[in-house]
Design a protein around this motif. Structure first.
Motif, PDB file in Angstrom:
ATOM      1  N   GLN A 196       5.094   0.351   3.553  1.00  0.00           N
ATOM      2  CA  GLN A 196       5.660  -0.430   4.652  1.00  0.00           C
ATOM      3  C   GLN A 196       6.226   0.517   5.711  1.00  0.00           C
ATOM      4  O   GLN A 196       6.825   1.550   5.411  1.00  0.00           O
ATOM      5  CB  GLN A 196       6.725  -1.405   4.140  1.00  0.00           C
ATOM      6  N   SER A 197       6.021   0.139   6.968  1.00  0.00           N
ATOM      7  CA  SER A 197       6.572   0.909   8.077  1.00  0.00           C
ATOM      8  C   SER A 197       7.593   0.077   8.857  1.00  0.00           C
ATOM      9  O   SER A 197       8.034   0.483   9.935  1.00  0.00           O
ATOM     10  CB  SER A 197       5.453   1.385   9.005  1.00  0.00           C
ATOM     11  N   TRP A 257       1.795   4.920  11.126  1.00  0.00           N
ATOM     12  CA  TRP A 257       1.128   5.191   9.856  1.00  0.00           C
ATOM     13  C   TRP A 257       0.938   6.679   9.674  1.00  0.00           C
ATOM     14  O   TRP A 257       1.049   7.465  10.618  1.00  0.00           O
ATOM     15  CB  TRP A 257      -0.226   4.467   9.789  1.00  0.00           C
ATOM     16  N   PHE A 258       0.654   7.097   8.430  1.00  0.00           N
ATOM     17  CA  PHE A 258       0.479   8.505   8.102  1.00  0.00           C
ATOM     18  C   PHE A 258      -1.018   8.855   8.075  1.00  0.00           C
ATOM     19  O   PHE A 258      -1.767   8.355   7.245  1.00  0.00           O
ATOM     20  CB  PHE A 258       1.091   8.809   6.731  1.00  0.00           C
ATOM     21  N   ASP A 259      -1.409   9.713   8.976  1.00  0.00           N
ATOM     22  CA  ASP A 259      -2.811  10.136   9.042  1.00  0.00           C
ATOM     23  C   ASP A 259      -2.972  11.252  10.063  1.00  0.00           C
ATOM     24  O   ASP A 259      -2.502  11.099  11.197  1.00  0.00           O
ATOM     25  CB  ASP A 259      -3.698   8.954   9.456  1.00  0.00           C
ATOM     26  N   PRO A 260      -3.585  12.392   9.681  1.00  0.00           N
ATOM     27  CA  PRO A 260      -4.084  12.719   8.344  1.00  0.00           C
ATOM     28  C   PRO A 260      -2.986  13.291   7.448  1.00  0.00           C
ATOM     29  O   PRO A 260      -1.845  13.421   7.901  1.00  0.00           O
ATOM     30  CB  PRO A 260      -5.137  13.780   8.641  1.00  0.00           C
ATOM     31  N   TRP A 261      -3.387  13.636   6.243  1.00  0.00           N
ATOM     32  CA  TRP A 261      -2.505  14.253   5.254  1.00  0.00           C
ATOM     33  C   TRP A 261      -3.024  15.643   4.927  1.00  0.00           C
ATOM     34  O   TRP A 261      -4.204  15.940   5.080  1.00  0.00           O
ATOM     35  CB  TRP A 261      -2.488  13.433   3.963  1.00  0.00           C
ATOM     36  N   GLY A 262      -2.118  16.474   4.422  1.00  0.00           N
ATOM     37  CA  GLY A 262      -2.539  17.738   3.832  1.00  0.00           C
ATOM     38  C   GLY A 262      -3.134  17.499   2.452  1.00  0.00           C
ATOM     39  O   GLY A 262      -3.089  16.384   1.922  1.00  0.00           O
ATOM     40  N   GLN A 263      -3.645  18.554   1.871  1.00  0.00           N
ATOM     41  CA  GLN A 263      -4.366  18.431   0.612  1.00  0.00           C
ATOM     42  C   GLN A 263      -3.444  18.314  -0.590  1.00  0.00           C
ATOM     43  O   GLN A 263      -3.891  17.999  -1.698  1.00  0.00           O
ATOM     44  CB  GLN A 263      -5.320  19.631   0.417  1.00  0.00           C
ATOM     45  N   GLN A 279      11.369  -8.084   1.284  1.00  0.00           N
ATOM     46  CA  GLN A 279      11.837  -8.874   2.412  1.00  0.00           C
ATOM     47  C   GLN A 279      10.689  -8.969   3.409  1.00  0.00           C
ATOM     48  O   GLN A 279       9.703  -8.223   3.294  1.00  0.00           O
ATOM     49  CB  GLN A 279      13.063  -8.225   3.066  1.00  0.00           C
ATOM     50  N   THR A 280      10.820  -9.858   4.344  1.00  0.00           N
ATOM     51  CA  THR A 280       9.746 -10.010   5.305  1.00  0.00           C
ATOM     52  C   THR A 280       9.602  -8.755   6.165  1.00  0.00           C
ATOM     53  O   THR A 280      10.592  -8.183   6.621  1.00  0.00           O
ATOM     54  CB  THR A 280       9.963 -11.265   6.174  1.00  0.00           C
ATOM     55  N   ILE A 281       8.364  -8.321   6.335  1.00  0.00           N
ATOM     56  CA  ILE A 281       8.098  -7.094   7.087  1.00  0.00           C
ATOM     57  C   ILE A 281       7.002  -7.315   8.130  1.00  0.00           C
ATOM     58  O   ILE A 281       6.294  -6.381   8.526  1.00  0.00           O
ATOM     59  CB  ILE A 281       7.735  -5.915   6.151  1.00  0.00           C
ATOM     60  N   SER A 282       6.860  -8.571   8.550  1.00  0.00           N
ATOM     61  CA  SER A 282       5.840  -8.897   9.545  1.00  0.00           C
ATOM     62  C   SER A 282       4.478  -8.386   9.032  1.00  0.00           C
ATOM     63  O   SER A 282       4.107  -8.677   7.902  1.00  0.00           O
ATOM     64  CB  SER A 282       6.210  -8.307  10.894  1.00  0.00           C
ATOM     65  N   GLY A 283       3.759  -7.627   9.858  1.00  0.00           N
ATOM     66  CA  GLY A 283       2.457  -7.105   9.425  1.00  0.00           C
ATOM     67  C   GLY A 283       2.443  -5.600   9.287  1.00  0.00           C
ATOM     68  O   GLY A 283       1.391  -4.971   9.397  1.00  0.00           O
ATOM     69  N   TYR A 284       3.618  -5.013   9.009  1.00  0.00           N
ATOM     70  CA  TYR A 284       3.740  -3.559   9.029  1.00  0.00           C
ATOM     71  C   TYR A 284       3.471  -2.944   7.664  1.00  0.00           C
ATOM     72  O   TYR A 284       4.359  -2.388   6.998  1.00  0.00           O
ATOM     73  CB  TYR A 284       5.105  -3.164   9.570  1.00  0.00           C
ATOM     74  N   VAL A 285       2.211  -3.032   7.264  1.00  0.00           N
ATOM     75  CA  VAL A 285       1.758  -2.460   5.989  1.00  0.00           C
ATOM     76  C   VAL A 285       0.514  -1.616   6.214  1.00  0.00           C
ATOM     77  O   VAL A 285      -0.388  -2.015   6.971  1.00  0.00           O
ATOM     78  CB  VAL A 285       1.471  -3.572   4.965  1.00  0.00           C
ATOM     79  N   ASN A 286       0.507  -0.481   5.564  1.00  0.00           N
ATOM     80  CA  ASN A 286      -0.654   0.411   5.599  1.00  0.00           C
ATOM     81  C   ASN A 286      -1.157   0.622   4.174  1.00  0.00           C
ATOM     82  O   ASN A 286      -0.386   0.526   3.214  1.00  0.00           O
ATOM     83  CB  ASN A 286      -0.260   1.755   6.213  1.00  0.00           C
ATOM     84  N   PRO A 291      -4.849  12.495   0.727  1.00  0.00           N
ATOM     85  CA  PRO A 291      -4.857  11.031   0.810  1.00  0.00           C
ATOM     86  C   PRO A 291      -5.482  10.578   2.122  1.00  0.00           C
ATOM     87  O   PRO A 291      -5.418  11.265   3.143  1.00  0.00           O
ATOM     88  CB  PRO A 291      -3.376  10.667   0.736  1.00  0.00           C
ATOM     89  N   LYS A 292      -6.063   9.385   2.071  1.00  0.00           N
ATOM     90  CA  LYS A 292      -6.837   8.865   3.207  1.00  0.00           C
ATOM     91  C   LYS A 292      -6.297   7.513   3.645  1.00  0.00           C
ATOM     92  O   LYS A 292      -6.107   6.609   2.813  1.00  0.00           O
ATOM     93  CB  LYS A 292      -8.296   8.740   2.788  1.00  0.00           C
ATOM     94  N   LEU A 293      -6.041   7.377   4.937  1.00  0.00           N
ATOM     95  CA  LEU A 293      -5.627   6.082   5.489  1.00  0.00           C
ATOM     96  C   LEU A 293      -6.834   5.164   5.558  1.00  0.00           C
ATOM     97  O   LEU A 293      -7.874   5.530   6.111  1.00  0.00           O
ATOM     98  CB  LEU A 293      -5.042   6.274   6.890  1.00  0.00           C
ATOM     99  N   LEU A 294      -6.696   3.956   5.004  1.00  0.00           N
ATOM    100  CA  LEU A 294      -7.784   2.982   5.026  1.00  0.00           C
ATOM    101  C   LEU A 294      -7.520   1.876   6.049  1.00  0.00           C
ATOM    102  O   LEU A 294      -8.376   1.545   6.859  1.00  0.00           O
ATOM    103  CB  LEU A 294      -7.943   2.339   3.643  1.00  0.00           C
ATOM    104  N   ILE A 295      -6.350   1.281   5.943  1.00  0.00           N
ATOM    105  CA  ILE A 295      -5.975   0.114   6.729  1.00  0.00           C
ATOM    106  C   ILE A 295      -4.592   0.362   7.302  1.00  0.00           C
ATOM    107  O   ILE A 295      -3.698   0.840   6.587  1.00  0.00           O
ATOM    108  CB  ILE A 295      -5.923  -1.152   5.850  1.00  0.00           C
ATOM    109  N   TYR A 296      -4.373   0.032   8.578  1.00  0.00           N
ATOM    110  CA  TYR A 296      -3.041   0.083   9.157  1.00  0.00           C
ATOM    111  C   TYR A 296      -2.714  -1.274   9.773  1.00  0.00           C
ATOM    112  O   TYR A 296      -3.615  -2.062  10.074  1.00  0.00           O
ATOM    113  CB  TYR A 296      -2.902   1.217  10.171  1.00  0.00           C
ATOM    114  N   ALA A 297      -1.423  -1.520   9.931  1.00  0.00           N
ATOM    115  CA  ALA A 297      -0.956  -2.802  10.475  1.00  0.00           C
ATOM    116  C   ALA A 297      -1.592  -3.985   9.749  1.00  0.00           C
ATOM    117  O   ALA A 297      -2.065  -4.935  10.378  1.00  0.00           O
ATOM    118  CB  ALA A 297      -1.227  -2.866  11.974  1.00  0.00           C
TER     119      ALA A 297
END
Lengths: 123, 107
Positions: free
Chosen positions: B90-91, A109-115, B27-34, B44-50
């Protein structure tokens, strides 16, 4: 805590080369645990992954941009950079750098990001 | 390319409401979503992974679920700071792709 600070011009002329740099602080860029990415968002559109550079210097690009794209890493400066050549108005976007956790297989996953940097292509 | 179709594209809600955003993969991607939150002028801020794992520091009112091709992000008891744009990603494929985004606005 790792922070990514972006730098580079906000205005580029058509047919010229867009150059941006991302400086990593608070953590090491010299690791195979993380990959280093560029992502962009054109106005009113969704996010587009541009490419990845690894600490080794090897790269992985979006095929749609590959012919115009160069990404590289300068470990001595804790920086990674993007160069996109022959730009057009379609390359106008907010450009983000982002660290990617290199988990097992597809677990990443992508974390962190730049502004973000708004780059406008215009004469 | 794996297409991520996100819906709705915009959503109006009030503080205290619960909302759900959906992402469907081509297509099916198992649980690989963020899932990410974007606000103008901010990183931007990551909230949820996998698909369902809450990123450290993210409030527990955010939750994710799904596998295969259907994924959801739910925000319960909306707070003023939650009004933003949300993206799935998707990853599964190394040609990483994002949904088109959901703009969550105050009603």
């Amino acid at each position: 805590q790792v922070q990514l600070q972006q730098s580079g011009p906000g205005l580029v002329k058509p047919s010229e080369t867009l150059s941006l740099t991302c400086t990593v602080s608070g953590g090491s860029i010299n690791t195979d645990i993380y990959y280093w990415n560029w992502i962009r968002q054109p106005p009113g559109k969704g996010l587009e992954w541009i490419g990845t550079v690894y600490y080794s210097g090897s790269t992985h690009y979006n095929p749609s941009l590959k012919s115009r794209l160069t990404m590289y890493i300068d470990r001595s400066k804790s920086q990674f950079s993007l160069r996109l050549s022959s730009v057009t108005a379609a390359d106008t976007a907010v450009y983000y750098c982002a660290r990617q956790y290199a988990g097992t297989g597809a677990l990443n996953w992508f974390d962190p990001w730049g502004q973000g940097t708004l780059v406008t292509v215009s004469s | 390319d794996i297409q991520m179709t996100q819906s709705p594209s915009s959503l109006s809600a009030s503080v205290g409401d619960s909302v759900t955003i959906t992402c469907r993969a081509s297509q099916t991607i198992s649980g690989y979503v963020n899932w990410y939150q974007l606000k103008p002028g901010k990183a931007p801020k990551l909230l949820i992974y996998a698909a369902s794992r809450l990123q450290s520091g993210v409030p527990s009112r955010f939750s994710g679920s799904g596998s295969g091709t259907h994924f959801t992000l739910t925000i319960s008891s909306l707070q003023p700071e939650d009004f933003a744009t949300y993206f799935c990603q998707q990853s599964y494929s190394t040609l990483y792709t994002f949904g088109q985004g959901t703009n969550l606005e105050i009603k």
